[in-house]
Design a protein around this motif. Structure first.
Motif, short mmCIF file in Angstrom:
data_model
loop_
_atom_site.label_atom_id
_atom_site.label_comp_id
_atom_site.label_asym_id
_atom_site.label_seq_id
_atom_site.Cartn_x
_atom_site.Cartn_y
_atom_site.Cartn_z
N HIS A 205 0.82 -1.20 0.00
CA HIS A 205 0.00 0.00 0.00
C HIS A 205 0.86 1.25 0.00
CE1 HIS A 205 -3.41 -2.51 1.96
NE2 HIS A 205 -3.55 -2.47 0.65
N THR A 206 0.49 2.21 -0.82
CA THR A 206 1.13 3.51 -0.80
C THR A 206 0.52 4.35 0.33
OG1 THR A 206 -0.48 4.54 -2.29
CG2 THR A 206 1.39 3.38 -3.31
N PHE A 207 1.09 5.51 0.56
CA PHE A 207 0.56 6.39 1.60
C PHE A 207 -0.88 6.81 1.26
CE2 PHE A 207 -0.03 10.59 3.62
CZ PHE A 207 0.23 10.24 4.93
N VAL A 208 -1.15 7.06 -0.02
CA VAL A 208 -2.51 7.43 -0.44
C VAL A 208 -3.46 6.26 -0.20
CG1 VAL A 208 -3.96 8.07 -2.39
CG2 VAL A 208 -1.71 9.11 -2.12
N ASP A 209 -3.00 5.04 -0.50
CA ASP A 209 -3.82 3.86 -0.22
C ASP A 209 -4.20 3.81 1.25
OD1 ASP A 209 -3.73 2.89 -2.83
OD2 ASP A 209 -1.91 1.73 -2.48
N ARG A 210 -3.21 4.05 2.10
CA ARG A 210 -3.46 3.96 3.54
C ARG A 210 -4.43 5.06 3.98
NH1 ARG A 210 2.18 3.18 3.86
NH2 ARG A 210 2.49 5.08 5.07
N LEU B 64 -1.10 4.75 10.32
CA LEU B 64 -0.86 5.62 9.18
C LEU B 64 0.58 6.12 9.15
CD1 LEU B 64 -2.20 7.12 6.75
CD2 LEU B 64 -2.62 9.02 8.34
N THR B 65 1.15 6.39 10.32
CA THR B 65 2.48 7.01 10.36
C THR B 65 3.58 6.09 10.89
OG1 THR B 65 1.99 7.91 12.57
CG2 THR B 65 1.50 9.32 10.67
N ALA B 66 3.24 4.84 11.23
CA ALA B 66 4.27 3.91 11.73
C ALA B 66 5.35 3.72 10.68
CB ALA B 66 3.64 2.57 12.09
N LYS B 67 6.60 3.65 11.12
CA LYS B 67 7.73 3.58 10.21
C LYS B 67 8.02 2.15 9.76
CE LYS B 67 9.72 7.75 12.21
NZ LYS B 67 8.49 8.04 12.95
N LEU B 68 7.90 1.19 10.67
CA LEU B 68 8.21 -0.20 10.34
C LEU B 68 6.94 -0.94 9.93
CD1 LEU B 68 10.68 -1.06 13.25
CD2 LEU B 68 11.24 -0.41 10.90
N PRO B 69 6.98 -1.68 8.83
CA PRO B 69 5.79 -2.43 8.40
C PRO B 69 5.25 -3.37 9.47
CG PRO B 69 7.45 -2.40 6.67
CD PRO B 69 8.10 -1.81 7.89
N ASP B 70 6.13 -3.98 10.25
CA ASP B 70 5.68 -4.91 11.28
C ASP B 70 4.87 -4.19 12.35
OD1 ASP B 70 5.69 -7.53 12.64
OD2 ASP B 70 6.90 -6.48 14.14
N ILE B 71 5.31 -2.99 12.73
CA ILE B 71 4.58 -2.20 13.73
C ILE B 71 3.25 -1.76 13.15
CG2 ILE B 71 4.61 -0.11 15.12
CD1 ILE B 71 6.55 -2.27 16.04
N ARG B 72 3.24 -1.39 11.87
CA ARG B 72 1.98 -0.99 11.23
C ARG B 72 0.98 -2.15 11.26
NH1 ARG B 72 3.84 0.31 6.41
NH2 ARG B 72 4.42 2.37 7.18
N ARG B 73 1.46 -3.34 10.98
CA ARG B 73 0.56 -4.50 11.00
C ARG B 73 0.03 -4.76 12.40
NH1 ARG B 73 4.33 -6.47 7.17
NH2 ARG B 73 5.55 -7.47 8.83
N LYS B 74 0.88 -4.57 13.42
CA LYS B 74 0.43 -4.77 14.80
C LYS B 74 -0.68 -3.79 15.14
CE LYS B 74 4.82 -6.55 16.67
NZ LYS B 74 4.31 -7.88 17.03
N MET B 75 -0.54 -2.53 14.71
CA MET B 75 -1.55 -1.52 14.99
C MET B 75 -2.86 -1.86 14.27
SD MET B 75 -0.15 0.49 17.10
CE MET B 75 1.45 1.07 17.65
N LEU C 140 4.74 9.33 14.28
CA LEU C 140 5.78 10.14 13.65
C LEU C 140 7.02 10.26 14.53
CD1 LEU C 140 3.68 13.04 12.05
CD2 LEU C 140 5.01 11.31 10.83
N VAL C 141 6.81 10.35 15.84
CA VAL C 141 7.95 10.49 16.75
C VAL C 141 8.83 9.24 16.68
CG1 VAL C 141 8.65 10.71 19.16
CG2 VAL C 141 6.73 12.06 18.29
N SER C 142 8.24 8.08 16.93
CA SER C 142 8.97 6.81 16.81
C SER C 142 8.01 5.67 17.07
CB SER C 142 10.15 6.74 17.79
OG SER C 142 9.71 6.44 19.10
N ASP C 143 8.35 4.51 16.56
CA ASP C 143 7.49 3.34 16.79
C ASP C 143 7.51 2.93 18.26
OD1 ASP C 143 6.69 3.14 14.17
OD2 ASP C 143 8.30 1.78 13.59
N ARG C 144 8.62 3.13 18.95
CA ARG C 144 8.69 2.78 20.37
C ARG C 144 7.78 3.68 21.20
NH1 ARG C 144 13.69 2.75 23.38
NH2 ARG C 144 12.54 1.31 24.71
#
Length: 214
Positions: free
Chosen positions: A6-11, A75-86, A131-135
């Motif tokens: 997914h691109t940013f627009v997709d998301r 939407l703003t998570a940097k790592l794909p794995d973290i995005r999937r968790k969210m 945006l700040v960080s995934d942690r």
């Protein structure tokens, strides 16, 4: 066969769709059956019915906020794995949203009119945390879930003894929130300092006061 990324627009489009599913009454569909289903629905005196409806309205708005928080973070998570968790956590929290909405209908009540406002605020906070960080984003999840757990514990003590249906919903929600908070910390979330948690508690009081009756 490759999976399309997914691109940013997709998301953005996905988030818009999920926002409507969260805010439009009846649009949220649970993947799990409500834990209240096998239990009898005893008629409550009018004063108790209104009190329980107020508590369930607060919990419903809390789940609206949780959806917005997770969606903003995804939407703003940097790592794909973290995005999937969210995204996975948001899917699981949909159950809570649907269960609370159904219970409100059974109580002849309704969700809060302030839900769109609190959704927007929570989405913004989640997006900033991502945006700040995934942690930091994961730490925000953990701190939020701990706050929700305390709210649920308090509400369980305030439910009428005969209201087994609301109790079953809140108990399952509490178990899920504890699991989500622990998972966020295990995934590397930072532990927020006391002043930040105090600010979050103050914000939650604004939400609970505003949504109890309206």
């Amino acid at each position: 066969m490759t999976t399309r990324r997914h691109t940013f627009v997709d998301r953005l489009l996905i988030q818009a769709d999920q926002s409507l599913r969260t805010l439009v009454p009846g649009a949220a569909l649970a993947n799990r059956p409500s834990p209240a289903l096998p239990l009898a629905d005893h008629a409550l005196p009018e004063t108790e019915r209104r009190r329980v409806a107020g508590l369930m309205r607060i919990n419903h708005t809390g789940e609206v906020c949780a959806q917005a928080l997770y969606q903003g973070q995804a939407l703003t998570a940097k790592l794909p794995d973290i995005r999937r968790k969210m995204e996975q956590a948001a899917e699981e929290e949909i159950d809570h949203l649907a269960w609370c909405e159904q219970r409100l209908k059974e109580l002849n009540s309704h969700p809060s009119v302030f839900n769109p406002l609190f959704y927007g605020v929570s989405f913004g906070l989640g997006a900033v945390a991502g945006l700040v960080s995934d942690r930091v984003s994961l730490g925000f999840v953990a701190a939020t879930e701990q706050l929700v757990e305390r709210h649920l514990d308090d509400h369980l003590t305030r439910l009428p003894v005969d209201d087994a249906r609301s109790r079953a919903i809140l108990e399952q929600m509490r178990d899920d929130e504890i699991q989500h908070g622990n998972q966020a910390l295990a995934a590397g979330g930072v532990r927020f300092p006391a002043p930040v948690k105090a600010a979050m508690t103050l914000m939650s009081k604004v939400m609970t006061t505003a949504t109890y009756r309206v």
